[in-house]
Write an enzyme that holds these catalytic residues in place. Sequence first.
Site, PDB file in Angstrom:
ATOM      1  N   ALA A  60       0.843  -1.187   0.000  1.00 39.44           N
ATOM      2  CA  ALA A  60       0.000   0.000   0.000  1.00 39.44           C
ATOM      3  C   ALA A  60       0.885   1.247   0.000  1.00 39.44           C
ATOM      4  O   ALA A  60       2.003   1.235   0.532  1.00 39.44           O
ATOM      5  CB  ALA A  60      -0.924   0.005   1.213  1.00 39.44           C
ATOM      6  N   GLY A 105       0.394  -5.369   0.753  1.00 40.14           N
ATOM      7  CA  GLY A 105      -0.807  -5.412  -0.073  1.00 40.14           C
ATOM      8  C   GLY A 105      -0.579  -6.051  -1.425  1.00 40.14           C
ATOM      9  O   GLY A 105      -1.511  -6.606  -2.025  1.00 40.14           O
ATOM     10  N   GLU A 108      -0.867  -9.675  -0.723  1.00 36.21           N
ATOM     11  CA  GLU A 108      -2.286  -9.942  -0.505  1.00 36.21           C
ATOM     12  C   GLU A 108      -3.021 -10.032  -1.840  1.00 36.21           C
ATOM     13  O   GLU A 108      -3.911 -10.877  -2.022  1.00 36.21           O
ATOM     14  CB  GLU A 108      -2.899  -8.856   0.376  1.00 36.21           C
ATOM     15  N   GLU A 128       4.256  -5.530   7.570  1.00 34.84           N
ATOM     16  CA  GLU A 128       3.369  -4.701   8.385  1.00 34.84           C
ATOM     17  C   GLU A 128       3.791  -4.612   9.845  1.00 34.84           C
ATOM     18  O   GLU A 128       3.760  -3.525  10.446  1.00 34.84           O
ATOM     19  CB  GLU A 128       1.931  -5.220   8.276  1.00 34.84           C
TER      20      GLU A 128
END
Length: 253
Positions: A60, A105, A108, A128
């Site tokens: 992200a 992300g 993911e 993270e």
Amino acid sequence: MLIEKRESIGIITFDRPEALNALNTGVLKELEEAIDRFENDLDIRAVIFTGNGKAFISGADLDEMKDLRDKEARAFIDRGTSLFRRIETLGLPTIAAVNGFCFGGGLEFALCADIRLASEKASFSFPEATLGIIPGFSGTQRLPRTVGKSNAKEMLFTGKRVKAQEALEMGLVNHVYPLDELMGKAMELAEVMVGNSPNAIAKIKMLVEKGVDMDLEEGITLESDHSAPNFESRDQLEGIQAFFEKRKPNYRR
């Protein structure tokens, strides 16, 4: 985003190399639009995702994330989660051709693809916890379902980078290729799937996605309930007839 159509194969390339293809609201919006386009194009029978530059998706975009608070963060997370789930359950086979960095992300997102191919230069990470945050696009749910709880916890707790060969060994990716061969191999695989029944692939994908979290008896019943009616489908009739006529079947979406 770069959007390309090669006969029956759609290709979506994340194209923010200056930001290592980081995900922000604008990227998610463009991705939604690209999925709409390919889902509504009946010529498209498979979709490949890849990245431009050193990264597949580096995660992200922290420039956007740093100022988010609970309400704004929830809106961003809900949008990404919904879109990723849509891709995971898309009635088309999907391939993530992971060319480089695949972090947070980005990983993911890759986990939502049906099949993951990696270049030898690819690396994977969930950083993270090192940033004081937690995955928000369902990484804590899909990673252990893919590589097992112990491998997933090690990645999630430590933020370590997993190189392509280790990712292959733990089942995170299906195959590893030299970078200059990656897209060619992805296209070859997509072309094989394009030659098969789109109806059968869509139903098989649905059965795997739903059945994997059921107990075995429920899963067997689910498959039987869909397998028997499929004998009256257009693709089934065409496939069997083509087999006996010793010709290539003519399937359509």
